[in-house]
Design an enzyme around this catalytic site. Sequence first.
Site, short mmCIF file in Angstrom:
data_model
loop_
_atom_site.label_atom_id
_atom_site.label_comp_id
_atom_site.label_asym_id
_atom_site.label_seq_id
_atom_site.Cartn_x
_atom_site.Cartn_y
_atom_site.Cartn_z
CG HIS A 82 -1.84 1.16 1.33
ND1 HIS A 82 -3.14 1.12 0.87
CD2 HIS A 82 -1.66 2.40 1.82
CE1 HIS A 82 -3.71 2.30 1.07
NE2 HIS A 82 -2.83 3.10 1.66
CD GLU A 83 1.53 3.48 3.76
OE1 GLU A 83 1.68 4.57 3.17
OE2 GLU A 83 0.50 3.20 4.42
CG HIS A 118 0.18 6.38 -0.50
ND1 HIS A 118 -0.80 7.14 -1.10
CD2 HIS A 118 -0.45 5.65 0.47
CE1 HIS A 118 -1.97 6.89 -0.50
NE2 HIS A 118 -1.79 5.99 0.45
CD GLU A 166 -6.11 5.37 0.31
OE1 GLU A 166 -5.20 6.17 0.60
OE2 GLU A 166 -6.33 4.33 0.98
#
Lengths: 504, 504
Positions: free
Chosen positions: A271-272, A275, A301
């Site tokens: 997930h990170e 980003h 997101e």
Amino acid sequence: MSEEVFKNKKIRKLLEKYAEIWALGYASSLLSWDLDTYMPRGAVEERGKAKATLNLLRQKLYLSTEFKELFKEAEKEEGLNDYEKGVIRVVKRTLEYFEKIPPELIKEEAITVSKARVVWERAKEKSDFSMFKPHLEKIVDIQRRKAEYLLKDKEGTLYDALLDLYEEGLTHKDVDRVFGEIKEPLTKLFRKILDSDMYPRSHPLEEEKYDIEAMRHLNILVLEYFGYDFNRGRLDESAHPFTIEMGIDDVRITTWYHGKDFRRSLGAVAHEFGHALYEMQIDKRLAGTPIATGVSMGVHESQSRFWENIVWRSREFVETFIRDMRALLPFLRNYSSEDVYKYFAMVRPEYIRVEADEVHYPLHIILRYEIEKDMLEEKLSIDELPQVWNEKMQSYIGITPRKDSEGVLQDVHWSIGAIGYFPTYALGSILSAQFLRKYEEDCGPISEAIRERRFDKISEWQKEKIHRWGSTYPPKELVKKATGEDINPRYFLEYLEKKYLKGG
Amino acid sequence: MSEEVFKNKKIRKLLEKYAEIWALGYASSLLSWDLDTYMPRGAVEERGKAKATLNLLRQKLYLSTEFKELFKEAEKEEGLNDYEKGVIRVVKRTLEYFEKIPPELIKEEAITVSKARVVWERAKEKSDFSMFKPHLEKIVDIQRRKAEYLLKDKEGTLYDALLDLYEEGLTHKDVDRVFGEIKEPLTKLFRKILDSDMYPRSHPLEEEKYDIEAMRHLNILVLEYFGYDFNRGRLDESAHPFTIEMGIDDVRITTWYHGKDFRRSLGAVAHEFGHALYEMQIDKRLAGTPIATGVSMGVHESQSRFWENIVWRSREFVETFIRDMRALLPFLRNYSSEDVYKYFAMVRPEYIRVEADEVHYPLHIILRYEIEKDMLEEKLSIDELPQVWNEKMQSYIGITPRKDSEGVLQDVHWSIGAIGYFPTYALGSILSAQFLRKYEEDCGPISEAIRERRFDKISEWQKEKIHRWGSTYPPKELVKKATGEDINPRYFLEYLEKKYLKGG
């Protein structure tokens, strides 16, 4: 070397002056990163003072006559290119914000939320909404007044004004349309998947203990394959995973280690990474300017959800990485790659939003959206919140929280004054599927790229279509440019149906 | 609660405004700490830009009409207490510096040294002084011009002007007097110790390999006993050990790990602890003000030398910690505590200053002092430097460098424009012995405190006499207040004679 993108002299002068504002933001980011990773605990109060002072100074520089004059001069220029227009648009937004909101209100907000946050934590611990209630009332009142100031010379509702702070140009009408399209289908789809028993509701791997050092190695290995640039980034540990960028050459991520249930650590990394990749792939020529950052919460997101849900939480990812995973997490030798995939992709109703699977996650968001909008518009009193929360939870997700700490008190957002933020989370999921559809149209099935570990194919596409632009275009325009249409939740529903009902 | 020390309204207003300058210094420190510990390497250029911009902004705030007006108002006030006077004194010094030096010169200096530093590194690697020579010439020229600006409305020589930047109020006359008193006795004492063979010139422990994790534990254990506040500090690793304070509640130290010769790691920890303790024990009521930091380089160095040489490099330290050391470094079971003490306190001529024992270390400094003074005053041409260096080295220390990298090229200081800095290192050693004498007069033999691990006795004395004041008093006044006399090198010679000739 590379061509300079800012050609207009007035723009260049504005950007030169902006360097001070940029440096303050840079420092502020490092202060935040350090606070959440290595800072000695006794420094917390002093750190707060330093950070608040830097942020006030940053605002002062924005509002200085010198900077405003330079902006006015630059704004008048004609024939600006897209990057230059982007600079004007983004600076204008910030200036308007600072100019419209009276400093006393900003101060009142800062004091209120710093108290409220602490109370919220205690209230959550004790699962006692009544403790938090008076603070939330104050916060809603402040946000309402803030929205009123923001609406000066502008169309829209109070909620629109706040929404726009997090997602430029998004209105409650957009959200109503998008959420309206997914609310029922998603509730049904979720039920159907639960009934089908194709995906487990619990898994023995949740209880398997891992060695933290080995887990760290696995995280780094996956990041290396994904293409994370460790020369411009780091992986550290923090209480909650996050990504933060100092500048374009320093984008750091964190994850967490619970000692068991390893998908939580690796999933956070995926997930990170999404980003971080966004920030790292912005055109280097934009470095140090107001547009050298991801354009909005929702688009950001969408990138993290893409890597978490579409790439990492896929059968192909597991199949191609199973040997690496087994080397580092030996207990996986007792599980097939299908077992591991099903563990990553479990589907079950969750009380807690951040624990929710990708299918019913947006229902958590719709619930919050409806509540916070009504709260702001005084259609819902703060007293009613826990009850309304629980009823909606039962109706959309099929469970009723047993206590406020797993219901209305679970999220930090309202306690820090963030009303209008939640919708961007669901937009992220929806946009990720829309981007996937376009990616596959352009480059073929993503499953192949994953199976061949050709993550560069994915990141190159994202760079070209989304990342490199930074904040040059407003989010709606960027989405249209990249996918050829407005935000369209159909692809998200199709993606979920294919993955969870048709076996992927 | 504690009494507020700043009572004067004008002073308070000045300090309120100073908060912005303080916050920028705070951020700048964290940027530096991060640069030397965890920053990804690719971020170095961008970090440089951010840091330079923040420092320029800090200077701009100092020189702003608003701040200068507040200062002028405060300066006129009568009946200020010592703390308030300290604020005026310290701010005045900085203001004078910024006002006297033209911005173009600061810029020229920054550009010159940033190039020179890189060249120096390469020149040192290749041991080729001629590469560095033209850069050094430019630097000396800049420093000379800088000194000329600083001397406006002021007495003193060019060298005095630079010296004062690092050690407030110190003149070349002071240095000549102090160094004059120790130069010959120290040269003789050093010879005598070498001839006596009481301390070894090499030691098998230099080659013993250690486990880095165990070494880290030993470092932390000693820091815990010394009284380092890990709630307001950290121990990390860096290419060169250092101490840095963000604010009074965040003072961090680093050490290094070479894998063998463990005294280098532990000795660095003891040294940096001395620096950190100074910053940590400053009166908390001074936090965020211009006087909330150690008053000068020399006084700071006296505190680090105190803990390194007097406390850590003592027979009593080794005797009382030998069991702890053996538990973590098992090879020590083959050595007596006397062996370990002699290893810590080896005496031998060294080419490299930072490797020098506490006896002949000041001779390295005297050499540099004589050279840099003559260089600035054009009594010595840059061409002659290597030769003069080598001759002095032979004459004072008894060895002749075999190449420039272990001679004239060894130190970073000149390459970064720091002329006038070196004397403070020797002052530190000298002052540490002077403080020791006073401590023993007040509290009894330090050997007892060390043997009983009563390090709090030592740190309490230092807090009361030195640390708590921060920069309230100028260094000379602080020394006089604490010890009852001016800087007096006699105690340093006595301390060395007792320790190294009479067996401690």
